[in-house]
Design an enzyme around this catalytic site. Structure first.
Site, PDB file in Angstrom:
ATOM      1  N   TYR A 100     -25.840  33.097  -8.505  1.00  0.00           N
ATOM      2  CA  TYR A 100     -24.694  33.976  -8.761  1.00  0.00           C
ATOM      3  C   TYR A 100     -23.523  33.563  -7.859  1.00  0.00           C
ATOM      4  CZ  TYR A 100     -21.914  38.242  -8.191  1.00  0.00           C
ATOM      5  OH  TYR A 100     -20.885  39.129  -8.094  1.00  0.00           O
ATOM      6  N   ASP A 172     -33.723  36.145  -5.582  1.00  0.00           N
ATOM      7  CA  ASP A 172     -32.937  37.148  -6.294  1.00  0.00           C
ATOM      8  C   ASP A 172     -33.450  37.126  -7.732  1.00  0.00           C
ATOM      9  OD1 ASP A 172     -31.083  38.547  -7.807  1.00  0.00           O
ATOM     10  OD2 ASP A 172     -29.342  37.795  -6.710  1.00  0.00           O
ATOM     11  N   LYS A 197     -27.864  46.542 -11.874  1.00  0.00           N
ATOM     12  CA  LYS A 197     -28.154  45.960 -13.187  1.00  0.00           C
ATOM     13  C   LYS A 197     -29.289  46.730 -13.862  1.00  0.00           C
ATOM     14  CE  LYS A 197     -24.957  42.956 -12.025  1.00  0.00           C
ATOM     15  NZ  LYS A 197     -24.636  43.194 -10.631  1.00  0.00           N
TER      16      LYS A 197
HETATM   17  N1  PLP Z   1     -27.371  38.917  -7.893  1.00  0.00           N
HETATM   18  C1  PLP Z   1     -27.093  38.633  -9.165  1.00  0.00           C
HETATM   19  C2  PLP Z   1     -27.984  37.704  -9.928  1.00  0.00           C
HETATM   20  C3  PLP Z   1     -25.987  39.216  -9.792  1.00  0.00           C
HETATM   21  O1  PLP Z   1     -25.707  38.937 -11.077  1.00  0.00           O
HETATM   22  C4  PLP Z   1     -25.154  40.095  -9.036  1.00  0.00           C
HETATM   23  C5  PLP Z   1     -23.955  40.718  -9.626  1.00  0.00           C
HETATM   24  O2  PLP Z   1     -23.497  40.368 -10.696  1.00  0.00           O
HETATM   25  C6  PLP Z   1     -25.485  40.344  -7.707  1.00  0.00           C
HETATM   26  C7  PLP Z   1     -26.605  39.750  -7.167  1.00  0.00           C
HETATM   27  C8  PLP Z   1     -24.645  41.250  -6.861  1.00  0.00           C
HETATM   28  O3  PLP Z   1     -24.917  42.579  -7.158  1.00  0.00           O
HETATM   29  P1  PLP Z   1     -23.903  43.788  -6.869  1.00  0.00           P
HETATM   30  O4  PLP Z   1     -22.767  43.623  -7.807  1.00  0.00           O
HETATM   31  O5  PLP Z   1     -24.739  44.993  -7.098  1.00  0.00           O
HETATM   32  O6  PLP Z   1     -23.459  43.660  -5.439  1.00  0.00           O
END
Ligand code: PLP
Length: 382
Positions: A100, A172, A197
């Site tokens: 990400y 992740d 999500k």
């Molecule tokens: N990890 C992944 C794979 C994501 O797609 C995202 C956000 O799009 C995040 C982490 C970050 O999450 P947050 O927006 O809740 O901080």
């Protein structure tokens, strides 16, 4: 208990006395009356310890097959807090280059500013991971399935590299979530999710979780209080509510995404249709072997490049052009403007994200309506 049940009732006491509310009450208080003359059992929302938070943490840990879990204010808080807990200035991490964009930015801009060195590797070859390990390496950071390409990694050989070198593995796993994927069973030490999500699933909560051993999660909880990464009580209450439908939502998304992917394959406008459930997906065999469901995320590339992608997303009437994923509404986005907007075009291309790419997060609508929407948006596109 099976996971569908855990998502609803995991962690509940065995005997619920008459008069117990069926729905956890929302306690929108950041502080609690304290016994005068003692600091014992101090309850404050930033430092945790409330009953509703403990219940939600144990429920998420059970879902993940982990000893414990901590809830934080966002997915990025979960990643940051994990790094700040495991690393010190002078340390080094090896990270997949295919992650990400927000995590990429955190590692590049913030960890390096703290004198923590980062090496990015193409994650599909285990020898890339072992070649990048240095004497000061502390952890390996993986994302799978990968945002936005929906590539899927076989983590077993990466875990082996970590074990051989005494390193911690952090994944992740936001794209899959614990219904479709349980990385701890594959030997991963720490599992992170953006609970924004699919865990919450309604595009109305910002939250993150970190799962691991009891000792590790205790360290995370100390750090999240110190750094102030805590989640708000209302966000936790909404997350508990959203979590109850996780199993049905994810299974519907798995079904919907498969049908849309098969339909997209028949359309000449798309040069790439990546969905782990398709036999044509480059990691289909790994996905079949390691996932319990193929997820709700599709990656498409349009033949007409960026112009066509923007035109297509503008023409959609039901699917919305918006950031985030994993919720009840179908969303589309061009990663070059959103999740990976901070990278250069060249860097994105190296990750397999050329201009013209579209990420689709499938919702719970009737898939025939989504297919009709995609179809009308493609008609006479060029
Ligand atoms: N990890 C992944 C794979 C994501 O797609 C995202 C956000 O799009 C995040 C982490 C970050 O999450 P947050 O927006 O809740 O901080």
């Amino acid at each position: 208990m099976k996971r569908a049940t855990i998502a609803i009732a995991g962690g509940n006491p065995e005997h619920l006395a008459p008069g117990t509310p069926v729905v956890s009450p929302l306690v929108q208080s950041v502080n609690f009356i304290q016994e005068a003359g003692t600091g014992e059992g101090l309850l404050y929302a930033r430092t945790g310890g409330t009953e509703s938070l403990k219940l939600l943490e144990s429920r998420i840990a059970m879902l993940e097959g982990a000893e414990d879990a901590a809830i934080l204010g966002s997915g990025m808080s979960a990643i940051s807090c994990t790094m700040l807990t495991l690393l010190r200035p002078g340390d080094h991490i090896v990270s997949s280059a295919w992650i990400y964009g927000g995590a990429h930015k955190l590692f590049t801009e913030e960890l390096r500013a703290l004198n923590i060195d980062v090496t990015f590797v193409v994650p599909t070859e285990p020898e890339n991971w072992s070649a990048a390990v240095k004497p000061n390496t502390r952890l390996l950071f993986i994302e799978s399935p990968i945002n936005p390409t929906s590539r899927v990694l076989d983590v077993a050989p990466i875990v082996e590299v970590a074990k051989k070198n005494g390193l911690v593995t952090v994944i992740d796993a936001t794209f899959a979530g614990p219904i479709n994927y349980r990385p701890i069973e594959a030997g991963i030490d720490v599992v992170i999710h953006s609970a924004t999500k699919s865990l919450n699933g309604h595009h109305d909560v910002l939250a993150g979780v970190v799962c691991g051993t009891k000792d590790f999660v205790l360290e995370i909880k100390k750090k999240l209080g110190n750094w102030g990464f805590s989640a708000d009580p209302f966000a936790c209450w909404l997350l508990e509510r959203g979590l109850k439908t996780l199993d049905v939502r994810v299974k519907r998304q798995n079904e919907n995404a498969m049908k849309l992917a098969e339909w997209c394959l028949t359309r000449p406008e798309f040069s790439t249709v990546f969905y782990p459930g398709l036999p044509t997906h480059p990691d289909h065999e790994i996905a079949e072997r390691t996932l319990e469901g193929f997820g709700g995320m599709l990656f498409l590339t349009m033949n007409g490049g960026g112009k066509a992608a923007t035109k297509f997303t503008k023409r959609l009437r039901l699917a919305m052009n918006a950031a985030s994923l994993g919720g009840v509404d179908t969303l589309v986005s061009e990663p070059r403007f959103m999740s990976h907007g901070y990278l250069t075009q060249e860097e994105r291309e190296e990750m397999g994200i050329p201009d013209g790419s579209i990420r689709v997060s499938i919702g719970l609508e009737d898939i025939d309506d989504i297919i009709s929407d995609f179809s009308q948006a493609l008609t006479n596109l060029v």
